[in-house]
Design an enzyme around this catalytic site. Structure first.
Site, PDB file in Angstrom:
ATOM      1  N   LYS A   1       0.419  18.874 -11.199  1.00 49.82           N
ATOM      2  CA  LYS A   1       1.307  18.225 -12.158  1.00 49.82           C
ATOM      3  C   LYS A   1       0.929  18.632 -13.571  1.00 49.82           C
ATOM      4  O   LYS A   1      -0.044  18.151 -14.138  1.00 49.82           O
ATOM      5  CB  LYS A   1       1.259  16.702 -12.062  1.00 49.82           C
ATOM      6  CG  LYS A   1       2.416  16.104 -12.880  1.00 49.82           C
ATOM      7  CD  LYS A   1       2.209  14.662 -13.298  1.00 49.82           C
ATOM      8  CE  LYS A   1       1.625  14.503 -14.679  1.00 49.82           C
ATOM      9  NZ  LYS A   1       2.385  15.088 -15.792  1.00 49.82           N
TER      10      LYS A   1
ATOM     11  N   GLU B   1     -12.303  15.604 -16.581  1.00 50.92           N
ATOM     12  CA  GLU B   1     -12.757  16.225 -17.828  1.00 50.92           C
ATOM     13  C   GLU B   1     -12.001  15.503 -18.929  1.00 50.92           C
ATOM     14  O   GLU B   1     -10.785  15.641 -19.037  1.00 50.92           O
ATOM     15  CB  GLU B   1     -12.467  17.723 -17.805  1.00 50.92           C
ATOM     16  CG  GLU B   1     -13.420  18.498 -18.689  1.00 50.92           C
ATOM     17  CD  GLU B   1     -12.803  18.884 -20.002  1.00 50.92           C
ATOM     18  OE1 GLU B   1     -12.863  18.045 -20.940  1.00 50.92           O
ATOM     19  OE2 GLU B   1     -12.278  20.009 -20.089  1.00 50.92           O
TER      20      GLU B   1
HETATM   21  P1  ADP Z   1      -2.177  12.662 -23.817  1.00 52.62           P
HETATM   22  O1  ADP Z   1      -1.978  11.202 -24.084  1.00 52.62           O
HETATM   23  O2  ADP Z   1      -2.876  13.394 -24.882  1.00 52.62           O
HETATM   24  O3  ADP Z   1      -0.926  13.341 -23.404  1.00 52.62           O
HETATM   25  P2  ADP Z   1      -3.015  12.036 -21.187  1.00 52.62           P
HETATM   26  O4  ADP Z   1      -4.371  11.783 -20.642  1.00 52.62           O
HETATM   27  O5  ADP Z   1      -2.093  10.880 -21.289  1.00 52.62           O
HETATM   28  O6  ADP Z   1      -3.178  12.746 -22.565  1.00 52.62           O
HETATM   29  O7  ADP Z   1      -2.286  13.138 -20.286  1.00 52.62           O
HETATM   30  C1  ADP Z   1      -2.905  14.152 -19.554  1.00 52.62           C
HETATM   31  C2  ADP Z   1      -2.175  14.313 -18.228  1.00 52.62           C
HETATM   32  O8  ADP Z   1      -2.293  13.119 -17.468  1.00 52.62           O
HETATM   33  C3  ADP Z   1      -0.681  14.585 -18.339  1.00 52.62           C
HETATM   34  O9  ADP Z   1      -0.300  15.466 -17.311  1.00 52.62           O
HETATM   35  C4  ADP Z   1      -0.088  13.209 -18.133  1.00 52.62           C
HETATM   36  O10 ADP Z   1       1.236  13.231 -17.659  1.00 52.62           O
HETATM   37  C5  ADP Z   1      -1.018  12.658 -17.083  1.00 52.62           C
HETATM   38  N1  ADP Z   1      -1.060  11.194 -17.011  1.00 52.62           N
HETATM   39  C6  ADP Z   1      -0.855  10.297 -18.004  1.00 52.62           C
HETATM   40  N2  ADP Z   1      -0.989   9.032 -17.555  1.00 52.62           N
HETATM   41  C7  ADP Z   1      -1.281   9.116 -16.225  1.00 52.62           C
HETATM   42  C8  ADP Z   1      -1.547   8.163 -15.193  1.00 52.62           C
HETATM   43  N3  ADP Z   1      -1.537   6.856 -15.428  1.00 52.62           N
HETATM   44  N4  ADP Z   1      -1.848   8.632 -13.962  1.00 52.62           N
HETATM   45  C9  ADP Z   1      -1.879   9.940 -13.705  1.00 52.62           C
HETATM   46  N5  ADP Z   1      -1.639  10.890 -14.637  1.00 52.62           N
HETATM   47  C10 ADP Z   1      -1.333  10.494 -15.881  1.00 52.62           C
END
Ligand code: ADP
Ligand code: MG
Length: 493
Positions: free
Chosen positions: A182, A257
């Site tokens: 994803k 990470e």
């Molecule tokens: P940012 O806020 O800088 O975009 P995130 O940690 O939110 O960083 O996002 C990194 C990745 O994790 C993206 O692919 C995002 O869609 C995904 N992501 C965000 N929230 C969730 C969640 N609750 N569970 C799984 N993946 C998530």
């Protein structure tokens, strides 16, 4: 046949079980160019039902497919072919990556070159994952077999879109896993372009599936899915914690990470020119959108005022520009959301410290999420701009009196991803290296990242290691096999 990457309406589809397929809801989301704020592409949004389809395909490919049973040589050949394809299409991928993420093209080219290198490295490593004979009884042969962990869910961020995906795809493939990737919703395009080559290079259907969507509605169901054995995630610490909680329900393996607030430490005896460059490069490379960004710049009091002045002078010469301009050293940040977030920290910083340079939006751009390289100084390590990850071009300069104080300030953070120390005194430099609680420590440099060397965080910066042989370990299980050699082994009754 794999079909067409785009639907009849022009939206990028999902890649599941070796085919381009439509999502179940019909919903799509837009992808923007941060330099122009204009629409770039439309992508189908995967939600829980689509994630389930992708996981089922990966599960089937693992449990009944040929991939985990292929010889390591065969897997290696396919990874080499994928690497060759990336090299052949490097210019195209780099352009899409630069336009979509905002990073300068010269850097995007470096990123995509590194992607090819990652696939080559793990192609080579695929044939070098030996088991062991364990020293047990003379009447038995005990073996440790290394086996793929199963189905991996790979969730990646937007700052190095295809590179962060490849850090996970390549070792997972080398190990014999199958997977669902994803990408980040802001930057889904290069992973889709790569998926279009999977069939051609010989990856069996279902081995790598790609779904695009949002964190809550697409990432979270992947993490919760009972048929997924492992999650590898790069992103924010906050989401990393929620992933750990959700994965606990099925006791999935998790590698993370996460964020950082990495100290870049300058002693008075360090090379002056190299230090000023190193302080700027450490924080402003990739617009500061780097998990290991040297966002806390610790400077020895003896050189402090001159250092701040020299940094500020040079920061003003950093060329901001559109991603496709080869002279650009910084582009816009990735999105409106990220722009607003960084700008809000600029306001916080102005109440907490003094501004040496930058502090706002550069005046020469009518559009685009550009932010000036900003240096705050006289920052106290308890300030929000010294404690919270900003993930943008914002430096907090903090003075220190001596070695002990530098170490204390450097380690006074919940994070522990990276750190750097600059000095010509090897005794002092190595003492500091040993005292720093961080997963990566550079001496007289900051940011080089090597495919062959481990990468990951201490403390709240993560769990596990990527890259090098450490990277593949995270996709392997160990099976102990006991082979009895005694024809009357029990002799108990
Ligand atoms: P940012 O806020 O800088 O975009 P995130 O940690 O939110 O960083 O996002 C990194 C990745 O994790 C993206 O692919 C995002 O869609 C995904 N992501 C965000 N929230 C969730 C969640 N609750 N569970 C799984 N993946 C998530
Ligand atoms: Mg988020």
């Amino acid at each position: 046949m794999g079909g067409s990457m785009k639907s009849a309406t022009g939206a990028y589809q999902l890649y599941i079980d070796g085919k381009w397929v439509a999502n179940s809801s019909g919903k799509t989301f837009p992808v923007y160019e941060p330099a122009t704020e204009e629409w770039m592409a439309e992508v189908m949004e995967a939600e829980s039902a689509d994630v389930d389809r992708a996981v089922q395909a990966a599960r089937k490919a693992f449990d009944h497919g040929e991939w985990p049973k292929k010889t390591p040589q065969d897997r290696a050949q396919i990874l080499f072919k994928l690497a060759a394809k990336v090299r052949e299409q490097l210019a195209m991928l780099a352009e899409v990556e630069a336009l979509n993420s905002g990073k300068p093209i010269v850097e995007a080219e470096g990123d995509i070159g590194a992607v090819a290198e990652i696939f080559e490295y793990y192609a080579g490593l695929a044939t070098k994952i030996p088991g062991m004979v364990n020293p047990v009884s003379a009447n038995a042969l005990s073996l440790s077999l290394r086996e793929p962990i199963g189905v991996a869910g790979l969730i990646v961020p937007w700052n190095y879109p295809l590179l962060m995906a490849s850090w996970k795809l390549a070792p997972a493939l080398a190990a014999g896993c199958t997977m669902v990737l994803k990408p980040a919703e802001q930057t889904p395009l290069t992973a889709l372009l790569m998926a279009d080559w999977f069939e051609e290079v010989g990856l069996p259907p279902g081995v790598v599936n790609v779904v695009n969507g949002f964190g809550e509605s697409c990432g979270a169901p992947l993490v919760a899915h009972p048929l997924v054995d492992k999650i590898a995630f790069t992103g924010s610490t906050e989401v990393g914690k929620s992933i750990t909680k959700s994965a606990a329900n099925t006791l999935k393996r998790v590698t993370l990470e996460l964020g950082g607030k990495s100290p870049n430490i300058f002693f008075a005896d360090a090379d002056w020119e190299a230090s000023i460059d190193g302080a700027l490069f450490g924080i402003f490379i990739n617009q500061g959108e780097v998990c290991s960004a040297g966002s806390r710049i610790l400077v020895e009091k003896k050189i402090y005022s001159k250092f701040v002045e020299a940094m500020a002078e040079k920061a003003k010469t950093i060329k901001l520009g559109p991603p496709m301009d080869r002279a650009s050293k910084m582009g816009p940040v990735v999105s409106k959301e990220q722009y607003d977030r960084v700008v809000s920290y600029l306001e916080v910083g102005k109440t907490e410290a003094k501004v040496a340079s930058g502090g706002g939006r550069p005046s020469q751009f009518a559009k685009g999420y550009y932010i000036e390289p900003t240096i705050f100084y006289d920052v106290d390590n308890s300030a929000r701009i010294a404690r919270e990850e900003i993930f943008g071009p914002v430096a907090a300069v903090i003075p220190f009196e001596n070695e002990g104080e530098a170490i204390r300030i450097a380690n006074d953070t919940p994070y522990g991803l990276a750190a750097a120390v600059w000095s010509r005194d090897i005794y002092k430099a190595f003492r500091v290296v040993k005292s720093l609680r961080a997963g990566i420590v550079w001496v007289n440099h900051m940011q080089p990242t090597c495919t062959e060397a481990p990468w990951g965080g201490y403390k709240q910066s993560g769990v596990g290691r990527e890259l090098g042989p450490w990277g593949v370990e995270e996709y392997l299980e160990t099976k102990q096999v006991y082979i009895n050699l005694d024809e009357k082994p029990i002799g108990w009754y």
